[in-house]
Design a protein around this motif. Sequence first.
Motif, mmCIF file in Angstrom:
data_model
loop_
_atom_site.group_PDB
_atom_site.id
_atom_site.type_symbol
_atom_site.label_atom_id
_atom_site.label_comp_id
_atom_site.label_asym_id
_atom_site.label_seq_id
_atom_site.Cartn_x
_atom_site.Cartn_y
_atom_site.Cartn_z
ATOM 1 N N VAL A 1 0.752 -1.356 -0.127
ATOM 2 C CA VAL A 1 0.204 -0.165 -0.009
ATOM 3 C C VAL A 1 0.816 1.406 -0.134
ATOM 4 C CG1 VAL A 1 -2.077 -1.148 1.034
ATOM 5 C CG2 VAL A 1 -0.310 0.308 2.373
ATOM 6 N N THR A 2 2.106 1.117 0.303
ATOM 7 C CA THR A 2 3.057 2.167 0.395
ATOM 8 C C THR A 2 3.521 2.461 -0.961
ATOM 9 O OG1 THR A 2 4.717 1.116 1.412
ATOM 10 C CG2 THR A 2 3.288 2.271 2.820
ATOM 11 N N SER A 3 3.651 1.409 -1.687
ATOM 12 C CA SER A 3 4.186 1.393 -3.229
ATOM 13 C C SER A 3 3.686 2.750 -3.844
ATOM 14 C CB SER A 3 3.815 0.209 -4.118
ATOM 15 O OG SER A 3 4.293 0.353 -5.178
ATOM 16 N N PRO A 4 4.393 3.385 -4.848
ATOM 17 C CA PRO A 4 3.906 4.536 -5.475
ATOM 18 C C PRO A 4 2.864 4.009 -6.795
ATOM 19 C CG PRO A 4 6.171 4.049 -5.973
ATOM 20 C CD PRO A 4 5.758 3.251 -4.751
ATOM 21 N N ALA A 5 2.798 2.812 -6.957
ATOM 22 C CA ALA A 5 2.081 2.211 -7.773
ATOM 23 C C ALA A 5 0.573 2.079 -7.220
ATOM 24 C CB ALA A 5 2.575 0.695 -8.253
ATOM 25 N N PHE A 6 0.422 2.105 -5.761
ATOM 26 C CA PHE A 6 -1.028 1.754 -5.412
ATOM 27 C C PHE A 6 -1.271 3.066 -4.846
ATOM 28 C CE2 PHE A 6 -3.658 0.612 -1.882
ATOM 29 C CZ PHE A 6 -4.146 -0.830 -2.274
ATOM 30 N N VAL B 1 0.246 2.217 9.145
ATOM 31 C CA VAL B 1 1.029 2.368 8.253
ATOM 32 C C VAL B 1 1.695 3.503 8.138
ATOM 33 C CG1 VAL B 1 1.197 2.239 5.597
ATOM 34 C CG2 VAL B 1 -0.461 0.547 6.806
ATOM 35 N N ASP B 2 3.024 3.855 8.090
ATOM 36 C CA ASP B 2 3.614 5.020 8.474
ATOM 37 C C ASP B 2 2.965 6.001 9.219
ATOM 38 O OD1 ASP B 2 5.202 4.469 6.382
ATOM 39 O OD2 ASP B 2 4.781 5.925 4.929
ATOM 40 N N GLY B 3 2.634 5.205 10.502
ATOM 41 C CA GLY B 3 2.095 6.214 11.549
ATOM 42 C C GLY B 3 0.940 6.468 11.821
ATOM 43 N N ARG B 4 0.062 5.904 10.758
ATOM 44 C CA ARG B 4 -1.358 6.117 10.784
ATOM 45 C C ARG B 4 -2.215 5.031 10.973
ATOM 46 N NH1 ARG B 4 -3.512 10.824 7.583
ATOM 47 N NH2 ARG B 4 -2.042 12.228 6.946
ATOM 48 N N PRO B 5 -3.372 5.160 11.608
ATOM 49 C CA PRO B 5 -4.362 3.537 11.288
ATOM 50 C C PRO B 5 -4.353 3.277 9.713
ATOM 51 C CG PRO B 5 -5.238 5.320 12.907
ATOM 52 C CD PRO B 5 -4.035 6.096 12.326
ATOM 53 N N THR B 6 -4.415 2.215 9.915
ATOM 54 C CA THR B 6 -4.393 1.579 8.194
ATOM 55 C C THR B 6 -5.541 2.080 7.284
ATOM 56 O OG1 THR B 6 -3.315 -0.489 8.904
ATOM 57 C CG2 THR B 6 -4.055 -0.393 6.659
ATOM 58 N N ALA B 7 -6.886 2.126 7.786
ATOM 59 C CA ALA B 7 -7.879 2.658 7.217
ATOM 60 C C ALA B 7 -7.528 4.034 6.963
ATOM 61 C CB ALA B 7 -9.181 2.426 7.689
ATOM 62 N N ASP B 8 -7.197 4.878 7.676
ATOM 63 C CA ASP B 8 -6.954 6.389 7.547
ATOM 64 C C ASP B 8 -5.805 6.418 6.653
ATOM 65 O OD1 ASP B 8 -7.109 9.176 8.263
ATOM 66 O OD2 ASP B 8 -5.217 8.963 9.009
ATOM 67 N N TYR B 9 -4.945 5.712 6.576
ATOM 68 C CA TYR B 9 -3.760 5.828 5.246
ATOM 69 C C TYR B 9 -4.161 5.511 4.168
ATOM 70 C CZ TYR B 9 0.708 5.082 2.744
ATOM 71 O OH TYR B 9 1.534 5.218 2.121
ATOM 72 N N LEU B 10 -4.966 4.383 3.815
ATOM 73 C CA LEU B 10 -5.604 4.198 2.670
ATOM 74 C C LEU B 10 -6.304 5.293 2.096
ATOM 75 C CD1 LEU B 10 -6.842 0.443 3.493
ATOM 76 C CD2 LEU B 10 -5.130 1.314 1.771
ATOM 77 N N TRP B 11 -7.307 5.966 2.816
ATOM 78 C CA TRP B 11 -8.099 6.866 2.444
ATOM 79 C C TRP B 11 -7.362 8.344 2.266
ATOM 80 C CZ3 TRP B 11 -11.930 7.712 -0.757
ATOM 81 C CH2 TRP B 11 -12.596 8.894 -0.607
ATOM 82 N N SER B 12 -6.791 8.490 3.334
ATOM 83 C CA SER B 12 -6.364 9.903 3.566
ATOM 84 C C SER B 12 -5.013 10.230 2.817
ATOM 85 C CB SER B 12 -6.029 10.364 4.903
ATOM 86 O OG SER B 12 -7.043 10.351 5.566
ATOM 87 N N VAL B 13 -4.346 9.372 2.378
ATOM 88 C CA VAL B 13 -2.838 9.327 1.861
ATOM 89 C C VAL B 13 -3.030 8.731 0.398
ATOM 90 C CG1 VAL B 13 -0.495 8.697 1.768
ATOM 91 C CG2 VAL B 13 -1.555 9.239 4.001
ATOM 92 N N LYS B 14 -3.692 7.688 0.269
ATOM 93 C CA LYS B 14 -3.717 6.946 -1.220
ATOM 94 C C LYS B 14 -5.044 7.239 -1.935
ATOM 95 C CE LYS B 14 0.409 5.166 -1.293
ATOM 96 N NZ LYS B 14 0.940 4.446 -2.321
ATOM 97 N N GLY B 15 -6.138 7.702 -1.117
ATOM 98 C CA GLY B 15 -7.579 7.859 -2.012
ATOM 99 C C GLY B 15 -8.028 6.295 -2.230
ATOM 100 N N VAL B 16 -7.765 5.473 -1.422
ATOM 101 C CA VAL B 16 -8.256 4.130 -1.543
ATOM 102 C C VAL B 16 -9.242 3.812 -0.712
ATOM 103 C CG1 VAL B 16 -7.830 1.655 -1.465
ATOM 104 C CG2 VAL B 16 -6.117 3.294 -2.666
ATOM 105 N N ILE B 17 -10.386 3.459 -0.874
ATOM 106 C CA ILE B 17 -11.580 3.178 0.069
ATOM 107 C C ILE B 17 -11.284 1.948 0.730
ATOM 108 C CG2 ILE B 17 -14.218 2.931 0.368
ATOM 109 C CD1 ILE B 17 -14.286 4.079 -2.479
ATOM 110 N N PRO B 18 -11.401 1.992 2.230
ATOM 111 C CA PRO B 18 -11.237 0.898 3.101
ATOM 112 C C PRO B 18 -12.469 -0.016 3.320
ATOM 113 C CG PRO B 18 -11.180 2.826 4.456
ATOM 114 C CD PRO B 18 -11.417 3.204 3.150
ATOM 115 N N PHE B 19 -12.382 -1.212 3.201
ATOM 116 C CA PHE B 19 -13.318 -2.240 3.592
ATOM 117 C C PHE B 19 -12.835 -3.135 4.638
ATOM 118 C CE2 PHE B 19 -15.424 -0.656 -0.242
ATOM 119 C CZ PHE B 19 -16.700 -0.796 0.011
ATOM 120 N N LEU B 20 -13.681 -3.791 5.388
ATOM 121 C CA LEU B 20 -13.110 -4.873 6.405
ATOM 122 C C LEU B 20 -13.930 -6.084 6.335
ATOM 123 C CD1 LEU B 20 -11.670 -5.426 9.328
ATOM 124 C CD2 LEU B 20 -13.865 -4.705 10.451
#
Length: 296
Positions: free
Chosen positions: A59-64, A83-102
């Motif tokens: 998820v930290t890859s520039p491709a993702f 991930v990088d000091g953020r809760p994983t769901a927050d990292y996905l959405w706030s950093v990568k723009g990827v919607i988190p599901f569980l």
Amino acid sequence: MPNNEKLDRFRTAAGFIAALDQSGGSSPKALAQYGIEPSEYSSDAEMFDLIHAERTRIVTSPAFTGDRVLAAIMFEDTMDREVDGRPTADYLWSVKGVIPFLKIDKGLQDEADGVQLMKDIPGLDETLPKAAAQGVIGTKERSVIHSADPAGIYRIVDQQFAVAQQVIAAGLLPILEPEIDIHAPDKQRAEELLKAAILEWLPRIGDDLVAIKISLPSVDGFYNDLMRHPNVARVVALSGGYTRDEADEHLRRNPGLIASFSRALLEGLNVHQSDEEFNTTLDASIEQIYQASTAR
């Protein structure tokens, strides 16, 4: 219903779902695919640390990014980590723009009537609000159909919608996953029974929404009516044992159906690759699946 921005994006944006949700039972196989053998860890804690390290690398890859990866499915251990000091769901959405599901299911019961129902999901009433508070938009819950047994398939669909209603009540979007084994001798008949049962159930949920994750269909365009249904936010497809090339070819023949791939997404990735090799391999995989998921 979930956050409107995330929900609107999930319903309309181009892309596909990265299923990064292998849990206790499937983690050893996932790690082996990544080049880490069981002899290299000695406890579940070590195994989950290795799984999280792999997912962090992905998820930290520039491709993702959300340009091509619409959403990602985690399991609870991943959601509870950072991930990088953020809760994983927050990292996905706030950093990568990827919607988190569980992923919320806890595995499968033994086969009966040609199907495997989900095991009970203890603590779900506590898990769902925790997920919502972390920014998760919805859930995924898997059961499996092995043959075209009408009674078994109706039981699968009844259970899926029962769990879905609990998820909806918590303000989240459920992804129903009644997988059909691609090797079932009567797969096409099972698909017909499954779709009929889902279409029978959908009017009972009023104005609420579900998404549906299904096996790639035997007949091209078979799930078009589900894609158009007002209660269905999105229809997505699992690779289900096909290679990535095979699965992508099926997708291209079913416009509107998007991928929700796990093993097929991660083909070719290896723990021993340099970052450049890893990112190049992942980028090629993401691009191939994205193109198949957006074919018209």
